[in-house]
Motif scaffolding. Structure first.
Motif, short mmCIF file in Angstrom:
data_model
loop_
_atom_site.label_atom_id
_atom_site.label_comp_id
_atom_site.label_asym_id
_atom_site.label_seq_id
_atom_site.Cartn_x
_atom_site.Cartn_y
_atom_site.Cartn_z
N GLU A 60 0.79 -1.33 -0.10
CA GLU A 60 -0.01 0.18 0.11
C GLU A 60 0.98 1.22 -0.03
N VAL A 61 0.32 2.33 -1.00
CA VAL A 61 1.15 3.54 -0.86
C VAL A 61 0.17 4.63 -1.01
N VAL A 62 0.35 5.58 -0.51
CA VAL A 62 -0.27 6.98 -0.53
C VAL A 62 0.39 7.98 -1.25
N GLY A 63 -0.54 8.59 -2.23
CA GLY A 63 0.11 9.56 -3.03
C GLY A 63 -0.79 10.96 -2.87
N THR A 64 -0.18 11.83 -2.98
CA THR A 64 -0.79 13.33 -2.74
C THR A 64 -0.62 14.06 -3.98
N THR A 115 11.75 2.06 -6.26
CA THR A 115 12.35 1.12 -5.63
C THR A 115 11.79 0.07 -5.55
N VAL A 116 10.54 -0.30 -6.46
CA VAL A 116 9.83 -1.53 -6.49
C VAL A 116 9.82 -1.96 -8.14
N LYS A 117 10.43 -3.14 -8.32
CA LYS A 117 10.42 -3.42 -9.59
C LYS A 117 9.30 -4.35 -9.99
N ASN A 118 8.88 -4.51 -11.29
CA ASN A 118 7.97 -5.38 -11.90
C ASN A 118 6.51 -4.97 -11.42
N MET A 119 6.42 -3.70 -11.17
CA MET A 119 4.85 -3.48 -10.71
C MET A 119 4.02 -3.52 -12.15
N ARG A 120 2.71 -4.11 -11.73
CA ARG A 120 1.92 -4.61 -13.06
C ARG A 120 0.58 -3.98 -12.80
N TRP A 121 0.02 -3.84 -11.66
CA TRP A 121 -1.43 -3.20 -11.56
C TRP A 121 -1.59 -2.29 -10.15
N PHE A 122 -2.57 -1.43 -10.17
CA PHE A 122 -2.91 -0.48 -8.97
C PHE A 122 -4.46 -0.61 -8.74
N GLU A 123 -4.83 -0.54 -7.56
CA GLU A 123 -6.20 -0.56 -6.98
C GLU A 123 -6.35 0.61 -6.00
N VAL A 124 -7.30 1.78 -6.42
CA VAL A 124 -7.46 2.74 -5.64
C VAL A 124 -8.39 2.14 -4.53
N ILE A 125 -7.85 2.28 -3.36
CA ILE A 125 -8.71 1.58 -1.95
C ILE A 125 -9.28 2.68 -1.10
N GLU A 126 -8.64 3.89 -1.28
CA GLU A 126 -9.44 4.86 -0.31
C GLU A 126 -8.93 6.30 -0.95
N LEU A 174 -3.39 3.48 -2.50
CA LEU A 174 -3.39 2.40 -3.45
C LEU A 174 -2.76 1.16 -2.90
N LYS A 175 -3.19 0.03 -3.57
CA LYS A 175 -2.83 -1.27 -3.41
C LYS A 175 -1.88 -1.48 -4.74
#
Length: 67
Positions: free
Chosen positions: A9-13, A32-43, A60-61
């Motif tokens: 989980e990360v928070v963007g502003t 810093t994170v490799k191979n990111m494939r998808w995201f989901e807005v959870i809040e 985001l997840k």
């Protein structure tokens, strides 16, 4: 053989809009994170300053493939 993924989980502003908040979170995580494939807005949330939106915040997840 299938792939295995992990979620974080990360928070963007952003002071501009929700889209920028999402893009800021993904851009920073990708440093810093490799191979990111998808995201989901959870809040979605923000703060109010002087009766106006001061900042947009999204949680985001983010899924990435493990090597």
């Amino acid at each position: 053989m299938g792939s295995t993924y992990k979620k974080i989980e990360v928070v963007g502003t952003s002071s501009t809009n929700l889209t920028d908040a999402i893009e800021n979170a993904i851009a920073k995580a990708s440093e810093t994170v490799k191979n990111m494939r998808w995201f989901e807005v959870i809040e979605t949330r923000g703060n109010i300053q002087d009766g106006k939106v001061g900042q947009y915040q999204v949680t985001l997840k983010v899924g990435f493939r493990l090597e």
